[in-house]
Design an enzyme around this catalytic site. Structure first.
Site, PDB file in Angstrom:
ATOM      1  CG  ASP A 189     -11.244  19.034  46.788  1.00 31.64           C
ATOM      2  OD1 ASP A 189     -11.089  19.584  47.889  1.00 31.64           O
ATOM      3  OD2 ASP A 189     -11.242  17.804  46.643  1.00 31.64           O
ATOM      4  NE  ARG A 195       0.598  21.761  41.580  1.00 30.28           N
ATOM      5  CZ  ARG A 195       1.806  22.313  41.589  1.00 30.28           C
ATOM      6  NH1 ARG A 195       2.367  22.661  42.744  1.00 30.28           N
ATOM      7  NH2 ARG A 195       2.469  22.501  40.459  1.00 30.28           N
ATOM      8  CB  SER A 226     -10.504  -0.719  50.982  1.00 32.31           C
ATOM      9  OG  SER A 226      -9.312  -0.207  50.405  1.00 32.31           O
ATOM     10  NE  ARG A 227     -10.485   0.057  42.740  1.00 31.98           N
ATOM     11  CZ  ARG A 227     -10.471   0.973  41.790  1.00 31.98           C
ATOM     12  NH1 ARG A 227      -9.528   1.911  41.797  1.00 31.98           N
ATOM     13  NH2 ARG A 227     -11.375   0.973  40.834  1.00 31.98           N
ATOM     14  CE  LYS A 239     -16.639  18.198  49.033  1.00 30.53           C
ATOM     15  NZ  LYS A 239     -15.279  18.492  48.519  1.00 30.53           N
ATOM     16  CG  HIS A 244     -17.049  10.523  43.731  1.00 28.01           C
ATOM     17  ND1 HIS A 244     -17.309  11.838  44.054  1.00 28.01           N
ATOM     18  CD2 HIS A 244     -16.231  10.063  44.714  1.00 28.01           C
ATOM     19  CE1 HIS A 244     -16.670  12.153  45.160  1.00 28.01           C
ATOM     20  NE2 HIS A 244     -16.008  11.094  45.581  1.00 28.01           N
TER      21      HIS A 244
END
Length: 339
Positions: free
Chosen positions: A178, A167, A36-37, A97, A79
């Protein structure tokens, strides 16, 4: 390759948790690393799931030689960056996805995987779901004749606040990428590339789609009627109709545990509609295990892409969504206005 496939998890959100839970059900899978960052987030995730190796950066995980394949579980705007990093570091990748924000990014990743000789697959779990595969098998065997109509919807009621990822244009927000990716993928799986694409959308004040409707037309005469949205709670069902009957995939159609097979009565029958045949086809865990099993099968076989989720299918679905966004005016930072 060894019998046990060693997984690395990139990102630590909800989808990463669900996928990791399913991996732990598979005796030939081992989660050996998480990245993870935020090292704090990665360490907390590792502690929850007993993962031995922790990386406080994506690059650290990508460069981990103890990892056979990385599951990219970031929000979808990231991604492309995360998958490219892993491929360039020599890791195979299963990427959530939608594969990327647009088809151009997807084609770059496919080309990169081919160049480096690394396995790459979109984590479109629906295409690996046992009930969906059973529906494809029944159709191939002629159970419902020639498919002429596909209907599918995926809508959530919300409400979603303006700052929610669904949003936010900077996060690739909107219903189509999504949620709509599932109806589009199902129609593509059953009917292929459409000859006509008509799309309509209502946009949020931020400029992403709150609801989208698509009509896909085929020169064969087949049609697909698809919808998605973040403003209404829809049935999440799919119907595949053919010349000899139809197949219904119950809620949620992208992860059904059964299907309903309706066969048309013989000519001259007048005793009313026939009852559908309920075909139970259970899934493992939360349903993510099957895409993991497919990725591992491909790795052991030395394949670069999955026959169940081929690169061509991923790219063609991205093309359809690009075309829909071009018609509806949805584009993301850094893209041209035509998507």
């Amino acid at each position: 390759m060894n019998k046990t496939i060693r997984w690395g998890i990139l990102a630590t959100g909800n989808i990463a948790e669900q996928f990791t839970r399913d991996l732990q059900l598979l005796p030939d899978a081992e989660v050996v690393a998480v990245g993870s960052r935020s090292e704090e987030s990665a360490r907390a995730f590792a502690d929850r799931f007993g993962i031995p190796r922790v990386h406080g950066s994506w690059a650290g995980l990508a460069g981990d030689e103890q990892v056979d394949i990385v599951y990219v579980a970031t929000p979808h705007h990231a991604h492309y960056e995360a998958t490219r990093l892993c491929l360039e570091a020599g890791r195979a990748v299963l990427c959530e996805k939608p594969f990327t924000l647009n088809a151009a990014e997807s084609r770059e990743l496919v080309a990169l995987a081919a160049k480096h000789g690394r396995f790459l697959m979109e984590a479109m779990w629906m295409r690996c779901n046992p009930a969906v595969l059973k529906a494809v098998e029944l159709i191939a065997d002629g159970a419902i004749g020639t498919v002429g109509n596909v209907r599918a919807d995926f809508g959530l009621a919300g409400p979603f606040e303006p700052e929610h990822r669904l949003r936010d244009p900077a996060l690739g927000g909107g219903a189509l990428l999504d949620l709509g990716v599932y109806p589009v993928t199902l129609a593509h799986l059953l009917l292929g590339v459409p000859d006509s694409i008509q799309a309509w959308a209502h946009l949020t004040p931020e400029g992403v789609d709150a609801s989208t409707a698509l009509l896909l037309g085929y020169d064969s005469g087949a049609v697909a009627t698809l919808s998605c949205g973040i403003v209404a709670d829809t049935p999440l069902r799919a119907t595949i109709s053919g010349s000899l009957g139809r197949i219904e995939l119950p809620e949620p159609f992208f992860r059904p545990g059964e299907l309903l097979l309706h066969r048309s009565g013989s000519e001259g029958e007048d005793d009313g509609p026939r009852q559908p045949e309920v075909v139970p086809v259970p899934y493992t865990g939360l349903g993510y295990a099957h895409e993991a099993e497919e990725a591992m099968r491909c790795l052991r076989a030395g394949l670069l892409e999955s026959p169940l989720v081929p690169w061509s299918g991923t790219l063609e679905v991205m093309d359809i969504m690009d075309a829909a966004r071009a018609q509806t005016g949805v584009h993301y930072p850094g893209e041209q206005p035509n998507g």
